[in-house]
Design an enzyme around this catalytic site. Sequence first.
Site: not given
Length: 372
Positions: A15, A75, A94, A96, A118, A266, A268-269
Amino acid sequence: MKIGCPTEIKDNENRVGLTPNAAHAYVEAGHEVFIQKGAGLGSSIPDEEYVAAGAKILATADEVWATSDMIVKVKEPLAPEYPKMRENQLIYTYFHFAADEELTKACMERKIVALAYETVTEGRALPLLKPMSEVAGNMASLMGAYYLAKTKGGRGLLATGVTGVAPANYLVLGGGNVGTNAARVAAGLGAQVTILDLNLNRLATLKEIMPPNVTPLYSDPVNLENSLKTADVVVGAVLIPGALAPKLVRKHHLKLMKPGAVMVDVAIDQGGCFETSHATTHTDPVYEVDGVMHYCVANMPGAYARTATYALNNATIGYGLQLANKGAEKACRENAGLKDGLNMYKGIITFKAVAEAFGMMSQYKDVDAVIA
């Protein structure tokens, strides 16, 4: 404002933070946009499309980071990018944080302004998480079906079933955006699907909107264990915004499961919702614990990068323009949902769940206090 978009460096992260459409929107608003050479190729976007949109192409990531007041990514920054971050630089991506203490400390030390996709809110919704939740949810059921193949370590069960042979049983933990999309795709494959959730209103909604082969159930220890016993694929789709995901499936639960069953985490982030989860990559996506396959890729939508990139930019550009036009402080003061996305401000943690995750409450301040 000078807005930069470097190439993503996470494993197989194809991305890109800006599409040409988004770059054009920033340029039209009076900003300068700098794209690293080749940044969009993983999403099938050539440099020429950025140039036509009014952006400038820079040869290296170092140039993009050094030139830009605001960095737009997909990311979280990785270790090689930490030295490139500059004090007071706004990074819009993002993060996290609650799942990564090293990243949290690095961003504090570099005194950046961290606006995390997020945790941006719109009412009770998470508008910048939603498009990637949709992609990841759709993918989760497909990946589960793929890794059920005996050649991939699974049970050798075709998720769709065939004449005279039953389809797979899917268990989806969480009835939010990820879980809803995962259940819909699994049901479309013909699987028998169970969704566990704590919210009775959400369960009622799922009962109304889901096809007959989807059964919403209240999430309690008995229903969880009974469902794990029959599951061929388990999709972990629980979320506490900005905080560590709860560990719903413990290691001892694996002994209840069928050998060769597949678990797709899903969450896991945000640290994962299975006790036995650890982050994997698209290069090395699965591992086995007690006979159960684990798929825990931390950037799942990177596999379908063009779709994911455009879906993400459709959501992020409106908020990004507010940040660029007004500056982070004013934009957050005027937009409460955007303010919820401010996780860190010049060395101060401004999102409580992040501070709590690492016992850093002494380094936390309420966001209103730092942007007043």
